[in-house]
Design a protein around this motif. Sequence first.
Motif, PDB file in Angstrom:
ATOM      1  N   ARG A   1      17.154   0.786 -49.186  1.00 21.85           N
ATOM      2  CA  ARG A   1      18.322   1.662 -49.420  1.00 21.85           C
ATOM      3  C   ARG A   1      18.518   1.931 -50.907  1.00 21.85           C
ATOM      4  NH1 ARG A   1      20.828  -1.665 -45.609  1.00 21.85           N
ATOM      5  NH2 ARG A   1      21.939  -2.751 -47.281  1.00 21.85           N
TER       6      ARG A   1
ATOM      7  N   GLY B   1      16.518   4.831 -52.874  1.00 20.22           N
ATOM      8  CA  GLY B   1      16.815   6.261 -52.773  1.00 20.22           C
ATOM      9  C   GLY B   1      16.062   6.931 -51.645  1.00 20.22           C
ATOM     10  N   GLU B   2      15.781   8.214 -51.795  1.00 20.67           N
ATOM     11  CA  GLU B   2      15.215   9.008 -50.708  1.00 20.67           C
ATOM     12  C   GLU B   2      13.721   9.264 -50.838  1.00 20.67           C
ATOM     13  OE1 GLU B   2      16.935   9.787 -48.043  1.00 20.67           O
ATOM     14  OE2 GLU B   2      18.651   8.749 -48.930  1.00 20.67           O
ATOM     15  N   ASP B   3      13.132   8.994 -52.000  1.00 19.55           N
ATOM     16  CA  ASP B   3      11.706   9.261 -52.172  1.00 19.55           C
ATOM     17  C   ASP B   3      10.879   8.321 -51.299  1.00 19.55           C
ATOM     18  OD1 ASP B   3       9.415  10.488 -53.736  1.00 19.55           O
ATOM     19  OD2 ASP B   3       9.088   8.349 -54.097  1.00 19.55           O
ATOM     20  N   PRO B   4      10.030   8.853 -50.417  1.00 11.31           N
ATOM     21  CA  PRO B   4       9.278   8.000 -49.485  1.00 11.31           C
ATOM     22  C   PRO B   4       8.404   6.963 -50.171  1.00 11.31           C
ATOM     23  CG  PRO B   4       9.175  10.280 -48.780  1.00 11.31           C
ATOM     24  CD  PRO B   4       9.795  10.283 -50.139  1.00 11.31           C
TER      25      PRO B   4
ATOM     26  N   ARG C   1      10.540   4.161 -51.570  1.00 19.30           N
ATOM     27  CA  ARG C   1      11.051   3.311 -50.494  1.00 19.30           C
ATOM     28  C   ARG C   1       9.964   2.356 -49.994  1.00 19.30           C
ATOM     29  NH1 ARG C   1      15.644   5.036 -47.810  1.00 19.30           N
ATOM     30  NH2 ARG C   1      14.797   4.616 -45.745  1.00 19.30           N
TER      31      ARG C   1
ATOM     32  N   ASP D   1       6.185   8.126 -43.316  1.00 15.74           N
ATOM     33  CA  ASP D   1       6.991   8.991 -44.181  1.00 15.74           C
ATOM     34  C   ASP D   1       6.209   9.430 -45.419  1.00 15.74           C
ATOM     35  OD1 ASP D   1       9.111   8.748 -42.443  1.00 15.74           O
ATOM     36  OD2 ASP D   1      10.129   7.189 -43.612  1.00 15.74           O
ATOM     37  N   CYS D   2       5.226   8.619 -45.823  1.00 13.68           N
ATOM     38  CA  CYS D   2       4.391   8.961 -46.982  1.00 13.68           C
ATOM     39  C   CYS D   2       3.207   9.846 -46.598  1.00 13.68           C
ATOM     40  CB  CYS D   2       3.888   7.687 -47.647  1.00 13.68           C
ATOM     41  SG  CYS D   2       5.162   6.752 -48.511  1.00 13.68           S
TER      42      CYS D   2
END
Length: 212
Positions: free
Chosen positions: A85, A88-91, A94, A150-151
């Motif tokens: 969390r 952030g939002e960058d795969p 994360r 997600d990547c």
Amino acid sequence: MPQVTTQPAFRRSEPDARRLSLIEACARVLAREGIAGASVRTIAVEAGVSAGLVGHYFAGVDALIAATYAHTGARVDAALEAAVRAAGEDPRARLEAFVTASFAAPIADPELLATWIAFWSLVRARPEIAALHDEQYGGFRGQLEGLLADCGLPATALRRTAIAITALVDGLWLELCLSPRELAADEAAAIARDALAALTSTALTWTAPAAG
């Protein structure tokens, strides 16, 4: 004359707090003395309660150890989720946060390693512990597969890549806990990121072998 109300002697949350204190005491005993020292009496002394109270909340020491295993796994999961969390939002960020979170507190902790060793010693002998181990391992790998997807990794490469990364994390985590003077947390994280880059790059071009 105004009516006087009194607070109940025990609040509703107290049983949960007492149960948690027994689980935490069990974890400390396992870390310090291993499975051989984890008796109802020893855990009760550690928690500062009577042995009868342990029996009130758990159907014996085996049930308490199983609950402690589940609780310890949940603590690790919570730390991993918090790291993701915070990334952030960058795969990619994360994914790296999930992988490297194991090299920082509260996961990178020699006492936690000692507790896990006690649990692992029971995996082959206790089916319920083996089931918990499989559940926790599967959950970690499942989260990792989702982050890899997600990547942009293809579905055919997710499982194999996740297993390889899990083995990498486990090995670095073990060395970090056992030999912190030889392997620093930032070095472990850097090694993991380099290996992660190589593994994901290979996986992006990997295809499953054709069925025979």
